[in-house]
Design an enzyme around this catalytic site. Sequence first.
Site, PDB file in Angstrom:
ATOM      1  N   GLU A 146     -11.843  64.099 -33.808  1.00 23.91           N
ATOM      2  CA  GLU A 146     -12.567  63.296 -32.809  1.00 23.91           C
ATOM      3  C   GLU A 146     -11.804  63.210 -31.487  1.00 23.91           C
ATOM      4  OE1 GLU A 146     -12.106  59.160 -32.476  1.00 23.91           O
ATOM      5  OE2 GLU A 146     -11.431  58.937 -34.546  1.00 23.91           O
ATOM      6  N   LYS A 193      -9.058  50.508 -40.010  1.00 27.57           N
ATOM      7  CA  LYS A 193      -7.917  49.998 -39.238  1.00 27.57           C
ATOM      8  C   LYS A 193      -7.584  48.564 -39.657  1.00 27.57           C
ATOM      9  CE  LYS A 193      -9.548  51.640 -35.171  1.00 27.57           C
ATOM     10  NZ  LYS A 193     -10.232  52.923 -35.330  1.00 27.57           N
TER      11      LYS A 193
HETATM   12  N1  PSU Z   1      -8.481  56.232 -35.355  1.00 30.17           N
HETATM   13  C1  PSU Z   1      -7.363  55.950 -34.640  1.00 30.17           C
HETATM   14  N2  PSU Z   1      -7.529  55.430 -33.383  1.00 30.17           N
HETATM   15  C2  PSU Z   1      -8.772  55.219 -32.831  1.00 30.17           C
HETATM   16  C3  PSU Z   1      -9.929  55.522 -33.603  1.00 30.17           C
HETATM   17  C4  PSU Z   1      -9.730  56.027 -34.866  1.00 30.17           C
HETATM   18  O1  PSU Z   1      -6.240  56.127 -35.121  1.00 30.17           O
HETATM   19  O2  PSU Z   1      -8.868  54.752 -31.687  1.00 30.17           O
HETATM   20  C5  PSU Z   1     -11.323  55.273 -32.997  1.00 30.17           C
HETATM   21  C6  PSU Z   1     -12.433  56.041 -33.719  1.00 30.17           C
HETATM   22  O3  PSU Z   1     -13.131  56.787 -32.737  1.00 30.17           O
HETATM   23  C7  PSU Z   1     -13.331  54.959 -34.301  1.00 30.17           C
HETATM   24  C8  PSU Z   1     -13.178  53.889 -33.268  1.00 30.17           C
HETATM   25  O4  PSU Z   1     -14.656  55.381 -34.482  1.00 30.17           O
HETATM   26  O5  PSU Z   1     -11.749  53.901 -33.071  1.00 30.17           O
HETATM   27  C9  PSU Z   1     -13.711  52.559 -33.745  1.00 30.17           C
HETATM   28  O6  PSU Z   1     -14.249  51.868 -32.658  1.00 30.17           O
HETATM   29  P1  PSU Z   1     -15.180  50.565 -32.870  1.00 30.17           P
HETATM   30  O7  PSU Z   1     -14.305  49.620 -33.646  1.00 30.17           O
HETATM   31  O8  PSU Z   1     -15.483  50.092 -31.462  1.00 30.17           O
HETATM   32  O9  PSU Z   1     -16.377  51.014 -33.633  1.00 30.17           O
END
Ligand code: PSU
Length: 308
Positions: A25, A159
Amino acid sequence: MNLPIAISAPVQSALDAGHAVVALESTIITHGMPYPQNLETAQRVEAEVTTHGATPATIAVIDGALCIGLTNDQLTDLAQRSNVAKLSRADIAACVATGGTGATTVAATMIAARLAGIAVFATGGIGGVHKGAELSFDVSADLQELAQTEVTVVAAGAKAILDLNKTYEVLETLGVPVIAFKQDALPAFWSSTSDHAAPLRMDTATDIAAAHLMRRAMGLPGGQLVANPIPKADEISAANLAPVIAQALREAEDQSISAKEVTPFLLQRIFELTDGRSLTANIALVLNNARLASEIAKEICNRTKASD
Ligand code: PSU
Ligand code: MN
């Protein structure tokens, strides 16, 4: 209507030959890590995939083209740009249709990977249910995507800034297989373990590939989440992180950070509050996920060929 999809030459020839491809990604590059570590990491992750016998396909929308596999110039440009859109299921088509440029989150990368015929995707950690979601309703679209798009996503779990209990409850409700790799507990992103028992455990890439193909054979929509623990040598213990995460969450609330800004804000504050240690761990876990994803992608190709 034609889809403006730009598959790079190395990715196209790997797909044509039935060789393993791993999707990567771009939101982690534009919104997840600071420059220049974001660029270095993106390049190292691609190299790791190549070393392990698969072809990397980093995905982004550039000037209205859905790019599957980026050149080094494109990667460098993306890593240095500010105000690139963070694209998910809701806005990826609008960005492509209007000639825009944007980085793909887990959800958007899964959509693009499926369109290109790529079965496996490696990232850091998926989005999920945020703490306080009972009031904010902040639940990442990544969860719904796992429920409907047939891609196996290798991450270090959700996360650790999230409400992990609620996140895994939602994944269970949505029918998403959550597979811990080689351990009984789910990992927690920067920490190799947590007190959440994993719904499924697998110890080989072969089993994960077989489960992916069995879901397809059974007509079950959606993907799989492989929760791959960060190597012990690189982890930060959950006990050390807890006060840091709590402080970052308090600051986000005080500053009324909302919607798409929440996750990038928290990652950046935790980076500052740990003197960069969270970033070192994040890089290590992404590389680890790239290795496992490559093995799974190769197994899926082997099994697909064997059954042809
Ligand atoms: N993994 C990481 N760092 C990130 C992400 C994933 O180590 O920044 C990103 C991915 O693109 C994931 C996003 O989809 O964080 C999640 O964002 P949100 O919580 O706004 O859905
Ligand atoms: Mn959100």
